[in-house]
Scaffold this motif. Sequence first.
Motif, short mmCIF file in Angstrom:
data_model
loop_
_atom_site.label_atom_id
_atom_site.label_comp_id
_atom_site.label_asym_id
_atom_site.label_seq_id
_atom_site.Cartn_x
_atom_site.Cartn_y
_atom_site.Cartn_z
N SER A 26 0.78 -1.10 -0.04
CA SER A 26 0.07 0.13 -0.02
C SER A 26 0.87 1.04 -0.06
O SER A 26 0.41 2.38 -0.16
CB SER A 26 -0.88 -0.06 1.15
N GLY A 27 2.14 1.01 0.48
CA GLY A 27 2.96 2.29 0.40
C GLY A 27 3.00 2.97 1.81
O GLY A 27 3.56 4.05 1.89
N ALA A 28 1.90 2.41 2.79
CA ALA A 28 1.84 3.04 4.05
C ALA A 28 3.02 2.43 4.79
O ALA A 28 3.41 1.39 4.80
CB ALA A 28 0.64 2.75 4.77
N ASN A 29 4.06 3.25 5.69
CA ASN A 29 4.94 2.86 6.63
C ASN A 29 4.38 2.54 7.97
O ASN A 29 3.74 2.95 8.30
CB ASN A 29 6.10 3.76 6.46
N ILE A 30 4.96 1.20 8.56
CA ILE A 30 4.56 1.00 9.79
C ILE A 30 5.49 1.43 10.88
O ILE A 30 6.74 1.27 10.87
CB ILE A 30 4.54 -0.58 9.88
N LEU A 31 4.92 2.55 11.67
CA LEU A 31 5.84 3.04 12.69
C LEU A 31 6.12 2.45 13.77
O LEU A 31 7.16 2.11 14.50
CB LEU A 31 5.43 4.41 12.98
N SER A 32 5.08 1.61 14.26
CA SER A 32 5.14 0.69 15.44
C SER A 32 4.13 -0.39 15.17
O SER A 32 2.95 -0.08 14.58
CB SER A 32 5.11 1.50 16.70
N LEU A 33 4.37 -1.56 15.80
CA LEU A 33 3.08 -2.48 15.73
C LEU A 33 3.31 -3.23 17.06
O LEU A 33 4.41 -3.64 17.43
CB LEU A 33 3.54 -3.53 14.57
N ALA A 34 2.45 -3.50 17.82
CA ALA A 34 2.15 -4.51 18.83
C ALA A 34 1.22 -5.54 18.76
O ALA A 34 0.08 -5.28 18.48
CB ALA A 34 1.87 -3.81 20.15
N ALA A 35 1.85 -6.82 18.70
CA ALA A 35 0.78 -7.83 18.65
C ALA A 35 0.85 -8.71 19.69
O ALA A 35 1.90 -9.12 20.28
CB ALA A 35 1.30 -8.77 17.39
N GLY A 36 -0.01 -8.87 20.53
CA GLY A 36 -0.11 -9.79 21.77
C GLY A 36 -1.48 -10.66 21.96
O GLY A 36 -2.40 -10.36 21.27
N LEU A 48 -1.22 -1.06 15.36
CA LEU A 48 -0.51 -0.45 14.35
C LEU A 48 -0.45 0.79 14.18
O LEU A 48 -1.45 1.62 14.09
CB LEU A 48 -0.90 -1.05 12.91
N ARG A 49 0.64 1.48 14.13
CA ARG A 49 0.68 3.12 13.95
C ARG A 49 1.50 3.31 12.66
O ARG A 49 2.39 2.86 12.20
CB ARG A 49 1.79 3.61 14.99
N LEU A 50 0.68 3.86 11.81
CA LEU A 50 0.92 3.90 10.42
C LEU A 50 1.47 5.54 10.11
O LEU A 50 0.64 6.39 10.48
CB LEU A 50 -0.28 3.50 9.53
N GLU A 51 2.17 5.59 9.07
CA GLU A 51 2.60 6.98 8.46
C GLU A 51 2.51 6.79 6.91
O GLU A 51 2.83 5.89 6.30
CB GLU A 51 4.08 7.08 8.71
N LYS B 12 12.32 0.70 7.26
CA LYS B 12 11.85 0.92 5.93
C LYS B 12 10.77 0.15 5.62
O LYS B 12 10.86 -1.10 6.03
CB LYS B 12 13.12 0.77 4.93
N PRO B 13 9.93 0.43 4.75
CA PRO B 13 8.67 -0.57 4.32
C PRO B 13 9.30 -1.74 4.04
O PRO B 13 10.20 -2.04 3.30
CB PRO B 13 8.19 0.08 3.35
N GLY B 14 8.41 -2.98 4.21
CA GLY B 14 8.72 -4.00 3.50
C GLY B 14 9.57 -5.19 4.73
O GLY B 14 9.41 -6.26 4.59
N VAL B 15 10.39 -4.53 5.47
CA VAL B 15 11.15 -5.36 6.48
C VAL B 15 10.50 -6.09 7.45
O VAL B 15 10.79 -7.46 7.32
CB VAL B 15 12.27 -4.57 7.30
N LEU B 16 9.29 -5.64 7.92
CA LEU B 16 8.42 -6.46 8.87
C LEU B 16 7.86 -7.66 7.99
O LEU B 16 7.65 -8.57 8.51
CB LEU B 16 7.44 -5.48 9.38
N ALA B 17 7.43 -7.15 6.72
CA ALA B 17 6.71 -8.46 6.08
C ALA B 17 7.60 -9.32 5.61
O ALA B 17 7.18 -10.53 5.70
CB ALA B 17 6.13 -7.78 4.77
#
Lengths: 159, 159
Positions: A26-36, A48-51, B12-17
Motif C-alpha cells: 500500500s505504500g504506508a509505512n508501519i511506525l510501530s506494531l504491537a501484537a499480543g 498498528l501506527r502508520l505513516e 523501511k517499508p517491507g522489512v516487517l513483511a
Amino acid sequence: MKRTMSALAENKPGVLAELAAAFGKSGANILSLAAGETENPGVSRIVLRLEGDDEAIDAAELCLRNLDGIIGIDDLSRKDFVDRELVMIKIAMSPQSTGQLMQIFEVFRANVVGMGQETITVELSGDQERIDGLIQMVKPYGIKSMCRSGMIALKRGDE
Amino acid sequence: MKRTMSALAENKPGVLAELAAAFGKSGANILSLAAGETENPGVSRIVLRLEGDDEAIDAAELCLRNLDGIIGIDDLSRKDFVDRELVMIKIAMSPQSTGQLMQIFEVFRANVVGMGQETITVELSGDQERIDGLIQMVKPYGIKSMCRSGMIALKRGDE
C-alpha cells in the motif's frame, strides 16, 4: 499523516506476514506494531501506527479488512480509546548528572529498572505525549539504548 | 518451547513483511511481536516471542539473520536482559467486587486508567510473571477485554 488502527486477528501462523505484506504494497509505512494475546487464546490483537498519505493508509485499511484471518478493525484516531505505550531507556549518567536525572524521573513517575557504572535504565508507561516528553528531557544526557513497545489501546467505557 | 529474540532492523517499508514471512515458512508461531522506534530514527527494534520446537525456532533465527534489512539479533533467553511488558485489562465490576479488585490492583501496583458503570480498566507494566499473575487474579471477576504489548527488553548493565 499518522494514524493508529487496532485489528483482532486469528492467532495462527501466517496472519502477521499477510498483514505486513498488505501494508508493504500500500505504500504506508508501519511506525510501530504491537501484537499480543487477548482475553481469548484463539485471538490476538494487533495495534498498528502508520505513516503515509491518506490514500495509502485508506488502501492499507481496505487490504486489511479483506484479509483472511482478520476478525475486525477499529480506527483509534476517533479518540474514544485509552492508549498507552511502554518505553525503556538506558541513559548515560555521571556523578554530576545523577541528581538532575532522578528529578526528571520523579516528575514523569518513571521507574528505575537497572543501573550500571555509567548508565541508568528507566521504564515508563503512558500516552504518547508523556513518553515523548521524557525522551526529550533525557536526550541531552545521552540516550545509549531505547526500546518502545508501540501503542496499545482499549475502548473507553464499558463497551 | 518458547523463546524470545530481539532484532535491530532498518526502518523501511517491507522489512516487517519479510520477517513475518520468514517465520511463517519456518513453522515457528509468533506469540507476540513488538516493533518500535529506537534512539536512532533509521533503526527500529523488533522483539519477538516465539513458540515451536527447537528446530523450527533455529530455522527461523537463521532465516532472520540472512534477511536484508536486519542489522543484528540477540537471543533474550540468555537472561542478561531486563524485560518488561505492558497490559491493559477491562474487568467486570459490581458494587460487591469493587473493594476486592482495588486490593488486587494495590498489591500488583496496577494503575486504574478508566472506569465505566460495569467495568474498570487497569494498566500494569512488569515482567511476564507479574503480568500473568495479575491476569490470573482478576480472571474470576470476568475479563471483558485485554491488550498486551508483547515483551520489550534491553541489555542489563552499561553495554
